[in-house]
Design an enzyme around this catalytic site. Structure first.
Site, PDB file in Angstrom:
ATOM      1  N   TYR A 137      -2.456  -0.218  10.201  1.00  0.00           N
ATOM      2  CA  TYR A 137      -2.619  -0.886   8.904  1.00  0.00           C
ATOM      3  C   TYR A 137      -1.382  -0.680   8.034  1.00  0.00           C
ATOM      4  CZ  TYR A 137      -3.895  -1.349   4.006  1.00  0.00           C
ATOM      5  OH  TYR A 137      -3.881  -1.671   2.668  1.00  0.00           O
ATOM      6  N   SER A 166       0.835  -1.203   0.000  1.00  0.00           N
ATOM      7  CA  SER A 166       0.000   0.000   0.000  1.00  0.00           C
ATOM      8  C   SER A 166       0.866   1.248   0.000  1.00  0.00           C
ATOM      9  CB  SER A 166      -0.893  -0.005   1.241  1.00  0.00           C
ATOM     10  OG  SER A 166      -1.511   1.246   1.433  1.00  0.00           O
ATOM     11  N   LYS A 186       1.764  -3.372   6.745  1.00  0.00           N
ATOM     12  CA  LYS A 186       2.253  -3.552   5.372  1.00  0.00           C
ATOM     13  C   LYS A 186       3.757  -3.296   5.293  1.00  0.00           C
ATOM     14  CE  LYS A 186      -1.654  -4.392   3.141  1.00  0.00           C
ATOM     15  NZ  LYS A 186      -1.911  -5.639   2.406  1.00  0.00           N
TER      16      LYS A 186
END
Length: 346
Positions: free
Chosen positions: A148, A124, A152
Site C-alpha cells: 500500500y 500517506s 503511494k
C-alpha cells in the site's frame, strides 16, 4: 468550472466534498463504491444543501472516465480513489498496484488530454522510512514497508516525473497521518467494510457494542505508558487541508509534498481514555504482542503546510473523539440500514 473528486463517497472524500461545496466550488464525484456507500453522498447533499453529479465508475474504465471530462468543465482534481488497507495489500499486492497505479495513470492521461493540470493527490505518511526519530518532515527518507505504502510512493514519483516532463502541471502530494473523527452533524463518518483496520473505528465499535474488546498491539514500547504514539488528525481539519491545497495548485506550478498532521502524538491508552470520557462507555482492551514493523513514536512536522498552504490543524483530541462517537452512536451500522429499518421499508 468544477472540482473532480475521485473516491468522493469515501471517508475523507465525503468530508472534503462538504468543505469544497461550502466554500462555493462545484464538484463532480467519481467512485466505484467498492469501499464506500452512495448514502454518504446523499448526506453530503443534506449537510451542504447543494446538488452535484455522481458517476459510479471505476478509474480503470478509461472510456467512462473520458465521458466525465467531456460532460463537465473540470478545473482541478482531488484524487482519493484507491485501495487503502495495509494488511490486505500484503495479501494481494498485484490488486493494489493495479487499482492504485493504473487508475492514476488513466486519470492523468485523461487530464492531460483535456488540459487539466491541477491535481491534489491523497498520499500517506506510510511512504516514510520507519524511524524512531519522532517528528517527520517532508524531506525525511522515503522507504515504504508494505505494498500500500509503496503504491503511494510510486505514484508520488510518477507525478514528479509528470511535472518534469511538463512544467505546466501543479501537483500537491498530501501525506496524511491518522485521520479520525467525523462531521459534527453526525451524518457522515468512517464506515469500514468488515472489521476495522484502524484504531479509532475499532474503539468506537467496541464502545457501541459491535465488538467485544480492543486489542492493543504492544505494551512495552519506550513511551510514557508503553503503547505506541501516533499523530491523530480530525478528518475535518484534513478536509480543510485539501481545500487549501486546491487554492495552492490553482496559483502555482510544481510537485510538492505536504504533511497533514497535528504535530503531536497520543498513545493508544490516551486514545482509549479520551473515548471513555466522551462516550461514557467502558472500552475493554487486552494488550498483546507488538505487530511486526510497528514503531514506538510517529508524528508529523506540519510546518511546511502551515507556511506554504496557510493550513493548521485546529481540533483537539476531545473534539476528535466526541465527533467520532456522535457518528458511531447515531449510526451503529454506519451507512447500512439495520434489519428493523429494512423491515420498515417493506
Amino acid at each position: 468550472m468544477a472540482i473532480l473528486v475521485t473516491g468522493g463517497a469515501g471517508y475523507i472524500g465525503s468530508h472534503t466534498c462538504v468543505e469544497l461545496l461550502n466554500a462555493g466550488y462545484d464538484v463532480v464525484v467519481v467512485d466505484n463504491l467498492s469501499n464506500s456507500s452512495e448514502e454518504s453522498l446523499a448526506r453530503v447533499r443534506q449537510i451542504t444543501k447543494r446538488e452535484f453529479p455522481f458517476y459510479p465508475i471505476d478509474l480503470l474504465e478509461l472510456s467512462k472516465l473520458e465521458q466525465v471530462f467531456e460532460a463537465h468543465e473540470i478545473e482541478a482534481v482531488v484524487h482519493f480513489a484507491g485501495s487503502k488497507a495495509v494488511g490486505e495489500s500484503v495479501a494481494i499486492p498485484l490488486k493494489y498496484y493495479e487499482n492504485n497505479l493504473i487508475s492514476t495513470i488513466n486519470l492523468c492521461q485523461v487530464m492531460q488530454k483535456h488540459d487539466v493540470k491541477r491535481l491534489v493527490f491523497s498520499s500517506s505518511a506510510t511512504v516514510y522510512a520507519p524511524t524512531d526519530a519522532g517528528a517527520i518532515s517532508e524531506d525525511f527518507p522515503l522507504a515504504a514497508s508494505n505494498p500500500y505504502g509503496r503504491s503511494k510512493w510510486m505514484i508520488e514519483e510518477m507525478l514528479r516525473d509528470l511535472f518534469i516532463s511538463d512544467p505546466a502541471w501543479s501537483i500537491a502530494l498530501l501525506r496524511y497521518f491518522n485521520p479520525v473523527g467525523a462531521h459534527p452533524s453526525g451524518l457522515i463518518g468512517e464506515h469500514p467494510n468488515g472489521k476495522p483496520n484502524n484504531l479509532t473505528p475499532y474503539i468506537t465499535q467496541v464502545a457501541v457494542g459491535k465488538l467485544d474488546k480492543l486489542y492493543v498491539f504492544g505494551g512495552d514500547y519506550p513511551t510514557h505508558d508503553g503503547t505506541g504514539v501516533r499523530d491523530y488528525i480530525h478528518v475535518m481539519d484534513l478536509a480543510n487541508g485539501h481545500l487549501k491545497a486546491i487554492e495552492r495548485v490553482k496559483s502555482t506550478t510544481g510537485a510538492e509534498a505536504y504533511n497533514l498532521g497535528t504535530g503531536r502524538g497520543y498513545s493508544v491508552l490516551e486514545m482509549i481514555h479520551a473515548f471513555r470520557i466522551e462516550s461514557e462507555r467502558d472500552i475493554p482492551y487486552t494488550v498483546v504482542d507488538r505487530r511486526p514493523g510497528d514503531i514506538a513514536v510517529c508524528y508529523a512536522d506540519p510546518s511546511k503546510a502551515r507556511d506554504k498552504l496557510g493550513w493548521l490543524a485546529t481540533r483537539g483530541l476531545a473534539e476528535m473523539c466526541a465527533d467520532a462517537w456522535r457518528w458511531q452512536s447515531q449510526n451503529p451500522n454506519g451507512y447500512e440500514k439495520s434489519e428493523q429499518e429494512k423491515m420498515q421499508l417493506i
